[in-house]
Design a protein around this motif. Structure first.
Motif, PDB file in Angstrom:
ATOM      1  N   UNK A  78       6.248  -7.456  -1.209  1.00 46.83           N
ATOM      2  CA  UNK A  78       5.727  -7.026  -2.060  1.00 46.83           C
ATOM      3  C   UNK A  78       5.178  -7.341  -3.557  1.00 46.83           C
ATOM      4  N   UNK A  79       4.809  -7.801  -4.025  1.00 46.38           N
ATOM      5  CA  UNK A  79       4.994  -8.682  -4.436  1.00 46.38           C
ATOM      6  C   UNK A  79       3.786  -9.237  -5.192  1.00 46.38           C
ATOM      7  N   UNK A  80       3.456  -8.855  -6.283  1.00 51.19           N
ATOM      8  CA  UNK A  80       1.218  -8.603  -7.401  1.00 51.19           C
ATOM      9  C   UNK A  80       1.164  -7.501  -7.214  1.00 51.19           C
ATOM     10  N   UNK A  81       1.604  -6.422  -6.449  1.00 46.86           N
ATOM     11  CA  UNK A  81       1.279  -5.369  -6.426  1.00 46.86           C
ATOM     12  C   UNK A  81       2.196  -4.557  -7.253  1.00 46.86           C
ATOM     13  N   UNK A  82       0.917  -4.133  -8.005  1.00 42.00           N
ATOM     14  CA  UNK A  82       1.470  -2.415  -8.870  1.00 42.00           C
ATOM     15  C   UNK A  82       1.153  -1.557  -8.721  1.00 42.00           C
ATOM     16  N   UNK A  83       2.168  -0.165  -9.696  1.00 43.65           N
ATOM     17  CA  UNK A  83       1.701   1.336  -9.667  1.00 43.65           C
ATOM     18  C   UNK A  83       1.944   1.571  -8.415  1.00 43.65           C
ATOM     19  N   UNK A  84       0.276   2.127  -8.529  1.00 40.46           N
ATOM     20  CA  UNK A  84       0.622   3.376  -7.328  1.00 40.46           C
ATOM     21  C   UNK A  84       0.730   2.434  -5.826  1.00 40.46           C
ATOM     22  N   UNK A  85      -0.631   1.386  -6.145  1.00 44.51           N
ATOM     23  CA  UNK A  85      -0.220   0.520  -5.115  1.00 44.51           C
ATOM     24  C   UNK A  85       0.809   0.116  -4.118  1.00 44.51           C
ATOM     25  N   UNK A  86       1.781  -0.309  -5.387  1.00 41.44           N
ATOM     26  CA  UNK A  86       3.448  -0.781  -5.181  1.00 41.44           C
ATOM     27  C   UNK A  86       3.986   0.223  -4.393  1.00 41.44           C
TER      28      UNK A  86
END
Length: 92
Positions: A73-81
């Motif tokens: 999940x590295x690089x993903x943030x918020x709802x996307x993560x």
């Protein structure tokens, strides 16, 4: 006869209401159910030891899945993560 029909509708409505209120099981609840099923036929100390071992192994597997998904999940943030982690943990 009318009372019977009304009672059937009320009963059906209540059961549908209860089904809608059910929450998905947590990972711990799912693990407990799996271990409990696998322990079928065991009794007493044998069952206790099996359950202890099964639950411990399951927690370790969950931690490993969490680490793996976290790396992916590295690089993903918020709802996307959040969505990614949810799907990743379900698959593994």
């Amino acid at each position: 006869m009318k009372k019977l029909v009304v009672l059937a509708f009320v009963s059906m409505a209540c059961s549908m209401s209860m089904a809608a209120d059910e929450k998905p099981k947590t990972a711990q609840q799912q693990l407990m159910g799996t271990c409990n099923t696998e322990a079928t036929g065991k009794k007493g100390d044998e069952r206790k030891e099996f359950m202890r071992s099964c639950l411990s192994d399951g927690k370790k597997r969950q931690q490993e899945r969490m680490k793996s998904c976290n790396v992916d999940a590295t690089g993903k943030k918020g709802d996307e993560r959040k969505a990614f982690m949810s799907e990743c943990l379900k698959k593994n």
